[in-house]
Design an enzyme around this catalytic site. Structure first.
Site, PDB file in Angstrom:
ATOM      1  CG  PHE A 271      -2.035  -1.080   1.078  1.00 15.95           C
ATOM      2  CD1 PHE A 271      -3.112  -0.913   0.346  1.00 15.95           C
ATOM      3  CD2 PHE A 271      -1.850  -2.060   1.964  1.00 15.95           C
ATOM      4  CE1 PHE A 271      -4.114  -2.014   0.182  1.00 15.95           C
ATOM      5  CE2 PHE A 271      -2.839  -3.354   1.995  1.00 15.95           C
ATOM      6  CZ  PHE A 271      -3.917  -3.153   1.020  1.00 15.95           C
ATOM      7  N   GLY A 272       2.132   1.095  -0.263  1.00 11.76           N
ATOM      8  CA  GLY A 272       3.007   2.451  -0.392  1.00 11.76           C
ATOM      9  C   GLY A 272       4.384   2.184  -0.431  1.00 11.76           C
TER      10      GLY A 272
ATOM     11  CB  VAL B 105       9.528   1.955   3.288  1.00  8.73           C
ATOM     12  CG1 VAL B 105      10.132   2.325   4.662  1.00  8.73           C
ATOM     13  CG2 VAL B 105       8.074   1.224   3.597  1.00  8.73           C
TER      14      VAL B 105
ATOM     15  CG  ASP C  40       0.897  -9.560   4.157  1.00  3.09           C
ATOM     16  OD1 ASP C  40       1.068 -10.660   3.513  1.00  3.09           O
ATOM     17  OD2 ASP C  40       1.189  -8.321   3.817  1.00  3.09           O
TER      18      ASP C  40
END
Length: 898
Positions: A585-586, A588, A709
């Site tokens: 979702f993104g 880092v 997850d």
């Protein structure tokens, strides 16, 4: 022949005839063996030249490649039995550095060349084109550069060509049509340019074509439609443009078409879903397609995914009630609808789509009112996006029937009336699933239903810019000011002080009514004061202790929020040089914040990704009340607006200098001296760390948490290689009232290969699901094999791979990185003999016992039936006993006596 002449032949002639008859076959045999000997010598020399081209061999896999043993016994080599010629060269995932020697072109009997997942650089040698028997060429995930050699098209027997994830440049060779037997072509994630050659249409045997993530240009050729056996076409994320070839829509064999993130334009044929009867997935997001959605989509009975996000589609949404297998329908960011009262009629028939999980209709022109039948949509529906349309009327009370919904976005419409109290049904039927609710920028009126504060999983509520009035509740989501938005024209009052709303008139009136009793109260207080004086010190101490306890409470609510500007400066404007990884979702980044000492890790959510908001909420919810040495520590967070005026969300964590476990297992870690890998002791310790984290999440937390997850990329390692479990973007709080096998969310998939099989069939997330992921992760740590590798298909998976090898073939499945640490020569005589690495009896007995025990725990955790899996309590006990025995035997760093 004349009998008389034959009878008259001399004895000498008969003798010559006899010797020729007997020795001629022998002569032929000698010639054949001489030819074989020459061929064997050629293979031998070619392999030694290949070894010379290797500059780094971290696992010592080529150490036994020498003249003291026959090359057919060397690691990675398989020979034909008859001629003893090399037919398979398989050295995948050994971290080899160097270039591919052109002498491999002399292995004339080679059928499979597999050098995947290494660090080969330079160009692919043209000499490989001489391998006329080659069937599989696997060079995926290296750093190969240059063009795709034209000579490879001479390998006429080639069935699989795997060149993805390299640095290849140039064009796809137009001579590729010479590979008439080619079935699988993987060219993705390179830097290929130019157009897709028209000659590709001659690959009549091709079933899979992956060319995504390149810089291909122009329009796909019309000849692409000649590939009658093609089932998967993926050309997403390129610079392709123009109209799609008409022949594409007549390829009846196609099951999956991925065209996302290009510049395709034009409209779709009206009958395309009739001429593509096998189509299951069609992704056309982020293009410039126009016109209506073909009405023939109603005939696409096998369709699972239909994605048209961010195009220019217009017209009505067809009736999709026949698509009973449809799971994802995303039509967001188009111009669908006509702002009429019939635009939402298709929703009435979508109640037949019983498997639908995601319905995205955001930012269109859909008008009309929501039908009452919306409450009869799929029982599997997780996300419903209706924001940014022209929807008017009241919110149907039946929407409360969507009991598995965890995201509902209806912002920026013209909805009126009250907020239905039926939302509270999500709590009453104990399917606590709703997490995200956005009703902002509408015309809703009335008061906020008290039932909303009873939805314990609700983590974000936006009711800004409506015409609501009355008192704001103070419990549930309303107790967290950062999770509730009530700004705008609302006439709300009360609530918690952080919302800064005016006091409610009712309370002000009550205050005035109490004023005339003030004198009485003062008198009573004076009398009572003397009676309470003796307890004041006790009360004061208790309050002081409570405040101290509260101040030390590790909740995210008490963390100071950080601004977008601070994060922007900390990462040099989110510079690619500070990017350290990407996730579901993104991205880092690493950076330095003035408010924190040292480097921090900043996880920036990709809010364009469906479910990113939910991921942010889930991670905040999971991390705000938990602290453990084996969990990544959250420092602060940001929920703001970026410089472009768009919503921005980020989480700030401790920075882990040793990165993620994924890199250690599959790539090693480069240091100034050499490439480091994890030895057996370190891997055992990491497994125990992960189990300890799960024990805390499942057993010790006040409200147990399922991570959902677990995988190597979500396991981070600190300076001392202590494992920290991170990325709680899919985490779910488990109910403390109902059975812990039940949770609030259905359909959570996790990551393919690690998610338990029951999640794919709609089961709720659970402790047992985490234990399955832990078991697969354990097997990967011990074997070095990902559960998604090509070898695992058709029912054969990593669990079966380990199970079938135990106990006699242990050394054949464990990570080769461990083998050099487990084998050594003990006598001078031993240096003259080759150690048999395939025989587990050469392992130190205690090492063998340790590995067997660990493998069996991994298997016990990853069995198919959830009820039969080991629980984390037993796993933690067993692992600590194994470590105690392992260290007691004096085995240090994974080295052992043979």
């Amino acid at each position: 022949m004349n009998p008389t002449r034959s009878a008259s032949m001399s004895p000498a002639c008969w003798s010559i005839f006899f010797w020729v008859l007997h020795f001629f076959p022998l002569l032929i045999w000698f010639q054949l063996n001489a030819a074989a000997a020459i061929g064997n010598q050629t293979d031998h020399l070619a392999l030694l030249k290949f070894k010379e081209s290797i500059s780094k061999d971290p696992y010592g896999i080529l150490a036994f490649w020498n003249s003291t043993s026959h090359f057919c016994t060397w690691n990675g080599i398989i020979c034909s039995r008859r001629h003893e010629r090399v037919t398979v060269l398989n050295l995948q995932r050994y971290g080899l550095h160097g270039f591919i020697s052109p002498h491999l072109g002399n292995l004339s009997f080679l059928r499979i060349l597999n050098l995947q997942d290494n660090s080969f650089n330079d160009e692919i040698p043209q000499e490989l084109g001489r391998l006329i028997r080659l069937q599989e060429l696997m060079l995926t995930n290296n750093t190969l550069a240059g063009n795709i050699p034209t000579n490879l098209t001479s390998c006429s027997q080639l069935k699989g060509l795997y060149l993805e994830r390299n640095n290849l440049t140039g064009k796809i060779p137009r001579e590729i049509d010479s590979l008439r037997k080619l079935e699988r072509l993987f060219l993705s994630t390179n830097m290929l340019t130019g157009q897709i050659p028209t000659s590709i249409g001659n690959l009549s045997s091709l079933s899979t074509l992956h060319a995504q993530e390149n810089s291909l240009e122009g329009s796909p050729p019309e000849e692409i439609g000649h590939m009658k056996n093609l089932t998967i076409l993926n050309i997403s994320v390129n610079k392709l443009s123009g109209k799609l070839p008409s022949s594409l829509y007549n390829m009846s064999s196609l099951t999956k078409i991925y065209l996302t993130s290009n510049q395709f334009r034009g409209s779709l044929p009206a009958n395309m879903f009739v001429t593509l009867p096998s189509l299951q997935q069609f992704a056309m997001a982020y293009n410039q397609m126009s016109g209506p959605i073909p009405t023939s989509v109603t005939n696409a009975s096998k369709l699972i995914l239909l994605d048209f996000v961010d195009n220019h589609l217009v017209g009505q949404v067809p009736s999709l009630g026949n698509l009973k297998d449809l799971q994802i329908l995303n039509l967001a960011e188009n111009s669908l609808g006509s702002n009429s009262n019939k635009d939402l009629e298709f929703l009435k028939l979508m109640t037949n789509c019983s498997k639908l999980r995601i319905l995205g209709l955001t930012l269109n022109s859909l008008g009309g009112s929501l039908p009452n039948s919306i409450g009869n949509l799929s029982t599997q529906l997780e996300s419903l996006y209706l924001g940014g349309n022209q929807i008017y009327g009241e919110i149907p009370a039946t929407i409360g029937n969507l009991v598995h919904l965890d995201l509902l976005a209806m912002e920026s419409n013209h909805l009126s009336g009250i907020i239905p109290t039926s939302f509270g049904k999500l709590h009453k039927i104990e399917l606590l699933s709703l997490q995200f609710l956005d009703l902002s920028q509408n015309n809703l009126s009335g008061s906020i239903p008290q039932a909303l504060q009873g939805i314990s999983t609700l983590e974000y509520l936006n009711i800004s810019f409506n015409m609501l009035d009355g008192e704001v509740p103070t419990k549930g989501v309303f107790a967290n000011a950062s999770a509730v938005a009530v700004i705008g024209k609302n006439k709300l009052c009360g609530g918690i002080s952080e919302l800064q709303l005016p006091p409610c008139p009712m309370k002000a009136t009550k205050k005035k009514k109490r004023q005339h009793h003030k004198l009485v109260v003062v008198i009573i207080c004076v009398v009572v004061f003397l009676l309470l004086l003796s307890s004041i010190l006790t009360i004061y101490c208790l309050r002081k202790r409570n405040r101290k306890s509260t101040s030390n409470s590790p909740t995210i609510d008490l963390l100071s929020k950080v601004s977008y500007q601070s994060l922007y400066q900390a990462t040099d404007g989110f510079s690619p040089s500070n990017l350290i990884g990407t996730g579901g979702f993104g991205s880092v980044y690493k950076g330095r914040l003035e408010s924190e000492e040292g480097v921090v890790a900043i996880k920036v959510l990709n809010l364009r990704r469906t479910g990113a908001d939910k991921s942010f909420i889930a991670e905040c919810n999971a991390l705000r009340n938990i602290r453990h040495r084996n969990l990544v520590k959250i420092l602060t967070c940001c929920s703001s607006i970026d410089y472009k005026g768009q919503t921005f969300k980020a989480l700030v964590f401790e920075y882990m200098t040793n990165g993620c476990l994924e890199n250690w297992l599959h790539h090693g870690i480069e240091t100034a001296e050499h490439q480091r890998t994890l030895d057996l002791r370190q891997r055992l310790t990491i497994v125990i760390d992960i189990a300890s984290a799960l024990h805390y999440l499942h057993i010790e937390c006040k409200q147990p948490i399922a991570h959902c997850d677990l995988k190597p990329s979500n396991i981070l390692l600190d300076d001392d290689l202590v494992a920290r479990v991170g990325d709680f973007g899919l985490a779910r709080l488990l109910s403390t009232i109902t059975s812990l096998s039940n949770t609030s969310t259905i359909g959570i998939k996790g990551t393919i290969g690690y998610a338990p099989p029951e999640y794919g069939m709609g089961s709720e997330v659970s402790r047992e699901g985490d234990m399955y992921s832990f078991g697969i992760l354990m097997s990967e740590i011990l074997t070095g094999r990902r559960p998604t590798e090509e070898m695992f298909k058709e029912g054969y998976n990593l669990h079966n791979h380990v199970r079938t090898a135990l106990p006699d073939n242990l050394s054949q499945i464990i990570d080769p990185a461990l083998l050099p640490r487990e084998f050594q020569q003990t006598t001078t005589a031993a240096t003259e003999a080759e150690i048999d690495l395939e025989n587990p009896t050469h392992l130190h007995p205690n090492v063998n016992k340790c590995l067997l025990s660990l493998c069996r725990i991994g298997l016990a955790c990853s069995v198919e039936s959830p009820n039969e899996r080991m629980n984390v309590v037993d796993v933690t006990k067993e692992l600590n006993l194994i470590k105690k025995a392992f260290l007691a035997d004096g085995i240090n760093g994974g080295r052992a006596r043979i």
